[in-house]
Every structure is written in C-alpha cells, then in structure tokens.
Design a protein around this motif. Structure first.
Motif, PDB file in Angstrom:
ATOM      1  N   GLN A 169       3.238  16.011  -3.106  1.00 22.68           N
ATOM      2  CA  GLN A 169       2.783  17.360  -3.321  1.00 22.68           C
ATOM      3  C   GLN A 169       1.349  17.794  -3.548  1.00 22.68           C
ATOM      4  OE1 GLN A 169       4.784  17.799  -7.217  1.00 22.68           O
ATOM      5  NE2 GLN A 169       6.818  18.431  -6.211  1.00 22.68           N
ATOM      6  N   VAL A 170       0.425  16.589  -3.449  1.00 24.53           N
ATOM      7  CA  VAL A 170      -0.950  16.509  -3.650  1.00 24.53           C
ATOM      8  C   VAL A 170      -1.546  16.431  -2.443  1.00 24.53           C
ATOM      9  CG1 VAL A 170      -3.002  15.569  -5.242  1.00 24.53           C
ATOM     10  CG2 VAL A 170      -0.615  15.915  -6.103  1.00 24.53           C
ATOM     11  N   LYS A 171      -2.254  17.524  -2.013  1.00 29.68           N
ATOM     12  CA  LYS A 171      -2.846  17.503  -0.616  1.00 29.68           C
ATOM     13  C   LYS A 171      -3.993  16.343  -0.510  1.00 29.68           C
ATOM     14  CE  LYS A 171      -5.137  20.326   2.900  1.00 29.68           C
ATOM     15  NZ  LYS A 171      -5.592  21.626   3.140  1.00 29.68           N
ATOM     16  N   GLY A 172      -3.736  15.476   0.392  1.00 31.20           N
ATOM     17  CA  GLY A 172      -4.761  14.412   0.579  1.00 31.20           C
ATOM     18  C   GLY A 172      -4.377  13.104  -0.190  1.00 31.20           C
ATOM     19  N   LEU A 173      -3.440  13.048  -0.841  1.00 30.86           N
ATOM     20  CA  LEU A 173      -3.501  11.832  -1.693  1.00 30.86           C
ATOM     21  C   LEU A 173      -2.784  10.762  -0.909  1.00 30.86           C
ATOM     22  CD1 LEU A 173      -3.442  10.224  -4.173  1.00 30.86           C
ATOM     23  CD2 LEU A 173      -1.457  11.538  -5.251  1.00 30.86           C
ATOM     24  N   ARG A 174      -1.681  11.198  -0.356  1.00 30.62           N
ATOM     25  CA  ARG A 174      -0.767   9.959   0.412  1.00 30.62           C
ATOM     26  C   ARG A 174      -1.775   9.288   1.482  1.00 30.62           C
ATOM     27  NH1 ARG A 174       4.684   9.953   0.402  1.00 30.62           N
ATOM     28  NH2 ARG A 174       4.625   8.175   1.473  1.00 30.62           N
ATOM     29  N   GLY A 175      -1.600   8.139   1.465  1.00 30.79           N
ATOM     30  CA  GLY A 175      -2.258   7.107   2.691  1.00 30.79           C
ATOM     31  C   GLY A 175      -2.115   5.759   2.432  1.00 30.79           C
ATOM     32  N   GLU A 176      -2.372   4.855   3.364  1.00 29.69           N
ATOM     33  CA  GLU A 176      -2.029   3.647   3.448  1.00 29.69           C
ATOM     34  C   GLU A 176      -2.446   3.053   2.219  1.00 29.69           C
ATOM     35  OE1 GLU A 176      -2.893  -0.467   6.058  1.00 29.69           O
ATOM     36  OE2 GLU A 176      -3.508   1.597   6.882  1.00 29.69           O
ATOM     37  N   ALA A 177      -3.549   3.207   1.716  1.00 33.09           N
ATOM     38  CA  ALA A 177      -4.120   2.662   0.614  1.00 33.09           C
ATOM     39  C   ALA A 177      -3.592   2.933  -0.720  1.00 33.09           C
ATOM     40  CB  ALA A 177      -5.768   2.715   0.367  1.00 33.09           C
ATOM     41  N   PHE A 178      -3.179   4.282  -0.830  1.00 30.88           N
ATOM     42  CA  PHE A 178      -2.698   4.816  -2.207  1.00 30.88           C
ATOM     43  C   PHE A 178      -1.042   4.455  -2.084  1.00 30.88           C
ATOM     44  CE2 PHE A 178       0.391   7.722  -4.066  1.00 30.88           C
ATOM     45  CZ  PHE A 178      -0.095   7.870  -5.345  1.00 30.88           C
ATOM     46  N   ASP A 179      -0.614   4.348  -0.937  1.00 34.59           N
ATOM     47  CA  ASP A 179       1.179   3.822  -0.795  1.00 34.59           C
ATOM     48  C   ASP A 179       1.185   2.207  -1.237  1.00 34.59           C
ATOM     49  OD1 ASP A 179       1.258   6.528  -0.196  1.00 34.59           O
ATOM     50  OD2 ASP A 179       2.529   6.217   1.825  1.00 34.59           O
ATOM     51  N   LYS A 180       0.254   1.779  -0.728  1.00 40.56           N
ATOM     52  CA  LYS A 180       0.210   0.193  -0.863  1.00 40.56           C
ATOM     53  C   LYS A 180       0.092  -0.107  -2.485  1.00 40.56           C
ATOM     54  CE  LYS A 180      -1.378  -4.385   0.915  1.00 40.56           C
ATOM     55  NZ  LYS A 180      -1.556  -4.981  -0.439  1.00 40.56           N
ATOM     56  N   ALA A 181      -0.728   0.699  -3.051  1.00 36.56           N
ATOM     57  CA  ALA A 181      -1.267   0.274  -4.371  1.00 36.56           C
ATOM     58  C   ALA A 181      -0.127   1.011  -5.302  1.00 36.56           C
ATOM     59  CB  ALA A 181      -2.266   0.996  -4.885  1.00 36.56           C
ATOM     60  N   VAL A 182       0.741   1.747  -4.835  1.00 31.60           N
ATOM     61  CA  VAL A 182       1.899   2.231  -5.758  1.00 31.60           C
ATOM     62  C   VAL A 182       2.987   0.975  -5.403  1.00 31.60           C
ATOM     63  CG1 VAL A 182       3.769   3.832  -5.859  1.00 31.60           C
ATOM     64  CG2 VAL A 182       1.477   4.627  -5.804  1.00 31.60           C
ATOM     65  N   ASN A 183       3.438   0.709  -4.249  1.00 36.15           N
ATOM     66  CA  ASN A 183       4.337   0.152  -3.983  1.00 36.15           C
ATOM     67  C   ASN A 183       4.206  -1.624  -4.477  1.00 36.15           C
ATOM     68  OD1 ASN A 183       6.272   1.521  -2.897  1.00 36.15           O
ATOM     69  ND2 ASN A 183       4.967   1.498  -1.013  1.00 36.15           N
ATOM     70  N   ASP A 184       2.976  -2.139  -4.446  1.00 36.22           N
ATOM     71  CA  ASP A 184       2.343  -3.473  -5.015  1.00 36.22           C
ATOM     72  C   ASP A 184       2.208  -3.590  -6.390  1.00 36.22           C
ATOM     73  OD1 ASP A 184       2.732  -3.877  -2.308  1.00 36.22           O
ATOM     74  OD2 ASP A 184       0.922  -4.270  -1.686  1.00 36.22           O
ATOM     75  N   LEU A 185       2.146  -2.272  -7.123  1.00 33.66           N
ATOM     76  CA  LEU A 185       1.916  -2.483  -8.460  1.00 33.66           C
ATOM     77  C   LEU A 185       0.198  -2.807  -8.783  1.00 33.66           C
ATOM     78  CD1 LEU A 185       4.901  -3.227 -10.510  1.00 33.66           C
ATOM     79  CD2 LEU A 185       3.627  -0.858 -10.655  1.00 33.66           C
ATOM     80  N   SER A 186      -0.466  -2.596  -7.834  1.00 32.31           N
ATOM     81  CA  SER A 186      -2.068  -3.092  -7.606  1.00 32.31           C
ATOM     82  C   SER A 186      -2.845  -3.051  -8.805  1.00 32.31           C
ATOM     83  CB  SER A 186      -2.671  -2.299  -6.399  1.00 32.31           C
ATOM     84  OG  SER A 186      -1.957  -2.760  -5.399  1.00 32.31           O
ATOM     85  N   TYR A 187      -2.392  -2.065  -9.669  1.00 29.53           N
ATOM     86  CA  TYR A 187      -3.189  -1.751 -10.930  1.00 29.53           C
ATOM     87  C   TYR A 187      -2.398  -2.069 -12.395  1.00 29.53           C
ATOM     88  CZ  TYR A 187      -6.392   0.538  -7.783  1.00 29.53           C
ATOM     89  OH  TYR A 187      -7.218   0.798  -6.681  1.00 29.53           O
ATOM     90  N   LYS A 188      -1.639  -3.005 -12.153  1.00 32.59           N
ATOM     91  CA  LYS A 188      -0.828  -3.392 -13.281  1.00 32.59           C
ATOM     92  C   LYS A 188      -1.632  -3.736 -14.581  1.00 32.59           C
ATOM     93  CE  LYS A 188       3.445  -6.009 -14.778  1.00 32.59           C
ATOM     94  NZ  LYS A 188       4.507  -6.820 -14.387  1.00 32.59           N
ATOM     95  N   GLY A 189      -2.742  -4.708 -13.942  1.00 34.99           N
ATOM     96  CA  GLY A 189      -3.595  -5.202 -14.834  1.00 34.99           C
ATOM     97  C   GLY A 189      -4.220  -4.036 -15.851  1.00 34.99           C
ATOM     98  N   TRP A 190      -4.630  -3.102 -14.843  1.00 33.33           N
ATOM     99  CA  TRP A 190      -5.450  -1.784 -15.504  1.00 33.33           C
ATOM    100  C   TRP A 190      -4.444  -1.347 -16.741  1.00 33.33           C
ATOM    101  CZ3 TRP A 190      -4.170   3.200 -15.768  1.00 33.33           C
ATOM    102  CH2 TRP A 190      -5.222   4.187 -16.275  1.00 33.33           C
ATOM    103  N   VAL A 191      -3.140  -1.134 -16.119  1.00 40.29           N
ATOM    104  CA  VAL A 191      -2.230  -0.606 -16.857  1.00 40.29           C
ATOM    105  C   VAL A 191      -1.963  -1.506 -18.453  1.00 40.29           C
ATOM    106  CG1 VAL A 191       0.361  -0.071 -17.234  1.00 40.29           C
ATOM    107  CG2 VAL A 191      -0.773   0.460 -14.984  1.00 40.29           C
ATOM    108  N   GLU A 192      -1.942  -2.559 -18.152  1.00 45.01           N
ATOM    109  CA  GLU A 192      -2.021  -3.412 -19.473  1.00 45.01           C
ATOM    110  C   GLU A 192      -3.037  -3.369 -20.316  1.00 45.01           C
ATOM    111  OE1 GLU A 192      -1.317  -7.189 -17.653  1.00 45.01           O
ATOM    112  OE2 GLU A 192       0.845  -7.066 -17.438  1.00 45.01           O
ATOM    113  N   GLN A 193      -4.125  -3.144 -19.638  1.00 44.22           N
ATOM    114  CA  GLN A 193      -5.556  -3.125 -20.538  1.00 44.22           C
ATOM    115  C   GLN A 193      -5.439  -1.534 -20.971  1.00 44.22           C
ATOM    116  OE1 GLN A 193      -7.872  -5.358 -21.355  1.00 44.22           O
ATOM    117  NE2 GLN A 193      -6.296  -6.772 -20.324  1.00 44.22           N
ATOM    118  N   SER A 194      -4.948  -0.739 -20.390  1.00 40.61           N
ATOM    119  CA  SER A 194      -4.972   0.721 -21.035  1.00 40.61           C
ATOM    120  C   SER A 194      -4.088   0.831 -22.291  1.00 40.61           C
ATOM    121  CB  SER A 194      -4.716   1.817 -19.883  1.00 40.61           C
ATOM    122  OG  SER A 194      -4.721   3.008 -20.367  1.00 40.61           O
ATOM    123  N   LEU A 195      -2.975   0.061 -22.009  1.00 44.00           N
ATOM    124  CA  LEU A 195      -1.934   0.225 -23.113  1.00 44.00           C
ATOM    125  C   LEU A 195      -2.638  -0.589 -24.181  1.00 44.00           C
ATOM    126  CD1 LEU A 195       0.896   0.299 -24.459  1.00 44.00           C
ATOM    127  CD2 LEU A 195       1.369  -1.794 -23.375  1.00 44.00           C
TER     128      LEU A 195
END
Length: 243
Positions: free
Chosen positions: A174-200
């Motif tokens: 729904q967000v123009k320009g967001l989908r792409g190889e890098a974004f999709d991979k980061a979502v599927n691989d939970l690439s920022y899980k460490g950041w999520v934990e630090q944010s919590l």
C-alpha cells in the motif's frame, strides 16, 4: 485477644480498594498494559485503506539507536510516543490523535519521537516483533511514517492477528516505493530483530507500563480521551503552543 477494626478504618480500607480498582479500570480503558491481549478489538474481515495523513513525512533514527524521529530534528516541540504494534489502543491513537500529530509535524512545529515496544509478545517472536522489525526495515527505505500508518490502520482485522510476514508485505504494497528485494528480505529474515529487542529495553527503561504513552515536551498527556480524537488532540497541541 481479638481486636475489632474501627468502622472508619473498615470504610477507609474499602475506599482505598475502590480508588485503586477505579484507577486500574481507567488504565485498562485507555491503553494496553502487561496483562492486555494482543488486540483489544474484535477482528473484522476487511483491511481499511490508510487515510494518508503520514504520507511523505521524513523519519530518521536518533543517536540513541532506538528512537525513531519523524519530522524536523530541530522542531521547537516534541511529542514522545511509545506504542506496541499489536495494541488496539495504539491503533486508536495513531488513527485519531496521530492525525493531529502528523499535521503538526508537517507544519514544522513538532517532531514525533517513537519508541516501538513489543511487550505484548511476552518474550516470544510473534506479531509485535514481526511488525516492529518491518517498521525498522521501512525506516531504512525512507517510508517509516507511511508504513506505520498502514500497520495501525490494519490492526484489528482478521489478517492482522499475529502480523505474519506475508501480511506485513501485503500492507507494505500500500506504500508506494516500499516493496523491494532489500525490504522484503529484511521482513522475511527478521533482519532487525536485535533492534526490536533494544527498542523494547528502551521502553522498559523509560518506566512506562502501558501504551500508548504520549508526552508533549516532556509532560505526559493524561487525558486519555484526547488521544483518540484528532480535533481534541489538535486542541491539546494548540494549548501547549505546539500547533
């Protein structure tokens, strides 16, 4: 020897219990706490379209490494916001008071500082973690504010229960320009899980116990009703000189 409590003491005790109970009910009525379920609203079958109030708003990661700053870093006023992607009351804020915040951010008078909590996962890797990870990935693509609006607009629908990676990617479309190889991979691989934990951890260190938590120039907004209504929150910002 048995001592009979004075009638006033018994009455005072009942009053204290009543006050504490009322306070807890008040918290439950306006936010998600540690005992809340992932969503406080019954699911619907449709995914509504975001209103678009966050479209084009810039966002960047603050020097602390966890705070996401939406708007001009030098804006004279700050709205500090803590949310959990699976909290129904956070969704009510983002589609209510959040509209007023976005308008004030767009005017340059306010910057919004977000802390993304994921405590509703209760230590598991579930919907809040997956959504927070996707939000961080959207930040990397310059689309944090728009994607966050899409996530909270969809929150409470049947498909959003648990925020699967597949559904998060669907929302990203729904967000123009967001989908792409890098974004999709980061979502599927939970690439920022460490950041999520630090944010919590940053949320937990703040001393807040429920979300949404909203502070205007360091002062907590205590009027829960205003959080969920754009005109009321706009009036609150104006009263504080931030609109």
């Amino acid at each position: 020897m048995t001592t009979t409590p004075h009638p006033l003491a018994r009455r005072t005790g009942r009053v204290v219990v009543a006050v504490l109970t009322a306070a807890l009910v008040g918290v439950a009525a306006t936010g998600c706490g540690s005992t809340s379920q992932a969503s406080d609203a019954p699911p619907t079958n449709t995914s509504p379209t975001p209103a678009g109030h966050a479209k084009g708003l810039p966002a960047a990661l603050a020097q602390d490494g966890t705070t996401v700053v939406v708007g001009r870093p030098d804006a004279p006023h700050t709205v500090r916001i803590s949310v959990d992607p699976q909290c129904g009351y956070c969704a009510k804020f983002e589609t209510g008071g959040g509209e007023a915040v976005a308008k004030a951010v767009r005017s340059g008078k306010v910057k919004a500082e977000y802390t993304i909590a994921s405590f509703l996962d209760r230590g598991e890797t579930a919907g809040s973690t997956r959504a927070a990870n996707a939000l961080r990935a959207a930040l990397e693509e310059g689309k944090f504010a728009e994607f966050q609006e899409a996530v909270f607009t969809a929150q409470g629908t049947e498909e959003a229960q648990g925020f699967s990676n597949a559904y998060l990617l669907q929302l990203a479309s729904q967000v123009k320009g967001l989908r792409g190889e890098a974004f999709d991979k980061a979502v599927n691989d939970l690439s920022y899980k460490g950041w999520v934990e630090q944010s919590l951890k940053a949320f937990q260190a703040s001393g807040e116990t429920s979300v949404p938590s909203v502070l205007l120039d360091g002062k907590k907004v205590e009027d829960g009703d205003a959080l969920f209504n754009a005109p009321d929150f706009a009036a609150l910002l104006e009263k504080g000189g931030a609109a």
